[in-house]
Write a protein that holds these residues in place. Structure first.
Motif, mmCIF file in Angstrom:
data_model
loop_
_atom_site.group_PDB
_atom_site.id
_atom_site.type_symbol
_atom_site.label_atom_id
_atom_site.label_comp_id
_atom_site.label_asym_id
_atom_site.label_seq_id
_atom_site.Cartn_x
_atom_site.Cartn_y
_atom_site.Cartn_z
ATOM 1 N N ARG B 26 12.157 14.432 -13.561
ATOM 2 C CA ARG B 26 12.365 13.537 -12.440
ATOM 3 C C ARG B 26 13.833 13.282 -12.030
ATOM 4 N NH1 ARG B 26 10.062 7.786 -12.109
ATOM 5 N NH2 ARG B 26 10.382 7.144 -10.011
ATOM 6 N N ASN B 132 11.485 15.605 -7.253
ATOM 7 C CA ASN B 132 12.353 14.547 -6.491
ATOM 8 C C ASN B 132 11.985 13.261 -7.199
ATOM 9 O OD1 ASN B 132 10.003 13.689 -5.635
ATOM 10 N ND2 ASN B 132 10.261 14.397 -3.366
ATOM 11 N N SER B 133 12.787 12.245 -6.562
ATOM 12 C CA SER B 133 12.568 10.579 -7.303
ATOM 13 C C SER B 133 11.086 10.096 -7.282
ATOM 14 C CB SER B 133 13.576 9.827 -6.397
ATOM 15 O OG SER B 133 12.962 9.673 -5.344
ATOM 16 N N GLY B 137 7.835 18.029 -6.890
ATOM 17 C CA GLY B 137 8.663 19.367 -6.791
ATOM 18 C C GLY B 137 7.937 20.596 -6.395
ATOM 19 N N SER B 316 14.587 22.715 -4.959
ATOM 20 C CA SER B 316 14.313 22.160 -3.383
ATOM 21 C C SER B 316 14.942 20.715 -3.196
ATOM 22 C CB SER B 316 12.723 21.768 -3.868
ATOM 23 O OG SER B 316 12.667 20.878 -4.620
ATOM 24 N N LEU B 317 15.873 20.053 -4.116
ATOM 25 C CA LEU B 317 16.523 18.942 -3.838
ATOM 26 C C LEU B 317 17.958 19.196 -3.234
ATOM 27 C CD1 LEU B 317 15.326 17.145 -7.100
ATOM 28 C CD2 LEU B 317 14.021 17.242 -4.656
ATOM 29 N N LYS B 318 18.497 18.117 -2.795
ATOM 30 C CA LYS B 318 19.779 17.901 -2.339
ATOM 31 C C LYS B 318 20.475 18.095 -3.479
ATOM 32 C CE LYS B 318 22.386 15.260 0.780
ATOM 33 N NZ LYS B 318 23.055 13.912 0.516
#
Lengths: 361, 356
Positions: B26, B132-133, B137, B316-318
């Motif tokens: 995470r 993600n946080s 995902g 998938s994350l920035k």
């Protein structure tokens, strides 16, 4: 907050009111060919402060400005040839062109490296407005950081806080905009000055001119070069500097050199990583091939950090692509060393054919 | 999730100074120096920080990573709260790598934390597994099925990697000249789209006709899984020069050439991916690296995966596509669980390969 509707009010009347608001340092929300933007006069400091507060931007993100075209842009940035070509080919249009700022506007609009983004929106209402205003307005999307791209006023307003809503003085509503992506950003400031070829090398003695017509032949030439210097390499370091255009075959030549040296790894482009090192053995003694690409280096100061002198040893070869900028520096640090210095120029003759000229100093 | 290790990941392998905090898979924070302005934070002390000035950037970037992680966990995250400190030790640019390594060693020693040296390519490879946080995902770790075929596509990498397990990875194909992202950037420059203009080139390509210019699909007949982009780059260069002998390129020609180039480059990726699938029968495909953020590249690879009914996963994350610290911390997780720690002798390995 005044809300004007482009669908049932005259553009002229809308612009008149918007200009009044902008001239007293107010904030407007306006439509563009991409999404809704937030605008203030970029040349009024207090207005910029207000806009930055509205945007809730994390410190230091640059904000582009919208102008009517090339001539107005020239008041705020230096336009180089790359920029001029883009203006004439693609603007007005959904592209932000980054150029060097001349610092006439608020520094907070600039990026860290002193550049400024310019937009010439393909939206007549806006171009008319800026023309009448005769001043640039900020061109950044009207949402705050992390919120959805605003294609409709209703969506935008529902994403805003009370204080953000309060700071808006005028809204130009054009209804739901087509969901075009945000503008593409073109940076015209990198790789401008330093990369240019500085004419031919024309130093030392020309030892070879040869035409090659395939990648394989280019590699063979690299191999032949090493093979003819092999015994000297046992006692000397060597620097090979390349002067050639994109895609001319520099990496192919160096591949051939590596092959002849007995490097077993695949030798591919070091452009991104800037420098690659390959080990080999020459008569059981260890040697190194340093493959450096100066294309992405910012300055000689940066090249100095590589401490290339550490490789000035027998059986060490430093091959430098895009040596134009580095040539004088490399010649200088190796001047009093007992070292082989070669310069190689590769010129395009046609799609396949190249002319390779090798000089020795 | 609460019991997962809290790891600080540092990457200074090339241009970016990057740091991140993860908890298991995470991502709690992921800070990249090009996106933080430093001299304003310093109150004007550093007038203009050049690219790759990792020494000046590293401390503020790490502080920012801890601060952002604190916001997510709603409790202060300090060095003492970490379970390990991970850092890229290769491959990369030697003089850049050593800054991150020195900092990681210093922090590990000072706060008595385990140090984990991570291979940069493993970071990209595992980036699709980043959550993600909130812990969401594209795919959970437990659902990874081997063999996995990984495709690394970036400015510095173009590699096909076969994972038989987390401990058995090897490169089965790679570029013999330019990396794909580099080819995009250089062709963008030839087309007058600035530098680095790979992203703009892809934007332009959307409006162009990919059939407008005849370009070769490189290595199409080559029997190996290796790739090449240099010949394609040269073909574009030559056609552009031919036109420029007469006149400037028109806007339409620029967008058409962008589209034609992009199509040929993606075709090559497709051909090699297909070949690799046939040879190694993977259970799933994972893609990593900056170029995998391109919608066209994704669509092209998805099509092949679909033809073979294989699942395909992208990051998938920035900030997780390009070089970053989160992917390093995530890759460090595997080593943490196996207690594969490094000591103060950890050294940079600019030529580090994937198979160890």
């Amino acid at each position: 907050m005044i809300r004007l509707d482009l669908r049932n009010q005259k553009p002229k009347e809308i612009n008149k009111q918007a200009i009044t608001v902008l001239n007293i340092g107010g904030i407007i929300i306006y439509p563009t060919e991409t999404c809704y933007g937030v605008g203030v006069r970029a040349d009024i400091k207090d207005a910029v402060t207000k806009m930055l507060k509205y945007k809730r931007r994390p410190e230091g993100k640059a904000v582009s400005i919208a102008v009517t075209g090339k001539d107005m842009a020239k008041r705020y940035v230096d336009l180089n040839q790359t920029a001029l070509d883009i203006y004439s080919r693609f603007l007005p249009g959904p592209i932000t062109v980054i150029s060097k700022s001349n610092h006439k506007l608020d520094k907070r609009l600039e990026a860290e490296d002193g550049t400024l983004g310019i937009r010439v929106p393909k939206y007549d209402l806006l171009l008319d407005l800026i023309k009448t205003l005769d001043a640039p307005i900020t061109a950044t999307s009207a949402n705050s950081a992390g919120k959805r791209t605003p294609y409709s006023i209703d969506n935008l307003l529902s994403d805003l806080s009370r204080s953000q809503l309060d700071s808006i003085d005028l809204i130009i509503d054009a209804g739901e905009l087509p969901h075009n992506p945000p503008s593409s950003v073109i940076d015209t400031t990198k790789q401008e000055l330093k990369i240019l070829r500085r004419g031919g090398f024309s130093v030392g003695n020309r030892i070879l001119t040869k035409q090659v017509d395939s990648d394989l032949k280019m590699q063979q030439l690299g191999s032949e070069l090493i093979s003819s210097y092999k015994s000297l390499l046992e006692t000397h370091p060597m620097i090979v500097m390349f002067n050639a255009d994109l895609g001319a075959g520099k990496t192919q030549f160096i591949k051939g050199m590596a092959q002849e040296l007995g490097v077993t790894q695949i030798v591919n482009s070091p452009t991104f990583i800037i420098m690659k090192e390959y080990d080999f053995a020459l008569r059981q003694e260890k040697g190194k091939l340093i493959h450096l690409d100066a294309w992405r280096l910012d300055s000689i100061a940066e090249l100095k950090k590589f401490k290339l002198e550490q490789y000035f040893k027998p059986r060490h070869i430093i091959a430098v692509e895009w040596a134009g900028m580095a040539r004088d520096y490399l010649a200088q640090i190796s001047a009093h060393k007992d070292l082989l210095r070669l310069y190689i120029e590769i010129d395009y003759l046609d799609l396949e054919k190249r002319k390779v000229t090798i000089y020795e100093e | 999730m609460k019991n997962d290790p809290l790891i600080l990941g540092i990457d200074t392998s090339c241009d970016e100074t990057a740091a991140a905090v993860v908890q298991g898979m995470r991502v709690l924070s992921n800070v990249i120096s090009s996106q933080v302005e430093l001299h304003r934070k310093y109150g004007g002390v550093v007038p203009s920080v050049a690219r790759r000035e990792h020494e000046l950037r590293i401390d503020p970037v790490i502080s920012e990573a801890l601060r952002n992680a604190s916001k997510v966990l709603k409790t202060r995250v300090d060095f003492n709260d970490l379970d390990a400190i991970a850092v890229t030790y290769g491959p990369g640019l030697a003089i850049a790598l050593e800054i991150g390594i020195a900092k990681a060693k210093e922090l590990a020693l000072q706060h008595d934390k385990p140090l984990i040296g991570v291979n940069h390519m493993e970071g990209h490879l595992y980036s699709p597994l980043a959550l993600n946080s909130k812990g969401k995902g594209p795919i959970e770790m437990e659902n990874v099925e081997f063999p996995v075929l990984s495709f690394l596509l970036s400015g510095g990498h173009t590699e096909l990697v076969l994972l038989k397990s987390h401990d058995d990875k090897r490169i089965i194909g790679q570029t013999v000249d330019d990396a794909i992202g580099e080819a995009f950037d250089k062709v963008a420059r030839m087309l007058g789209l600035g530098y680095p203009g790979g992203k703009v080139l892809s934007d332009m390509a959307l409006k162009g006709d990919p059939e407008a210019f005849k370009l070769p699909v490189p290595m199409a007949k080559d029997p190996t899984l290796n790739m090449s982009f240099s010949g394609l780059k040269t073909a574009v260069y030559y056609q552009v020069k031919e036109i420029e002998k007469q006149r400037q390129l028109t806007a339409q020609e620029v967008v058409d050439m962008s589209a034609s180039f992009e199509r040929a480059a993606i075709n090559e990726l497709q051909i090699k991916l297909k070949k690799a699938i046939k040879l190694y029968n993977p259970k799933m495909i994972m893609v990593g690296g900056g170029v995998s953020s391109s919608a066209r590249v994704r669509a092209g690879l998805r099509k092949i995966a679909r033809d073979f009914s294989l699942p395909i996963y992208f990051p998938s994350l920035k900030n997780i596509y390009t070089d970053n610290g989160a992917m390093i911390a995530i890759a460090a997780n595997f080593k943490f669980h196996k207690k594969e720690f490094s000591d103060q002798t950890l050294d940079r390995q600019p030529n580090l390969d994937l198979a160890i």
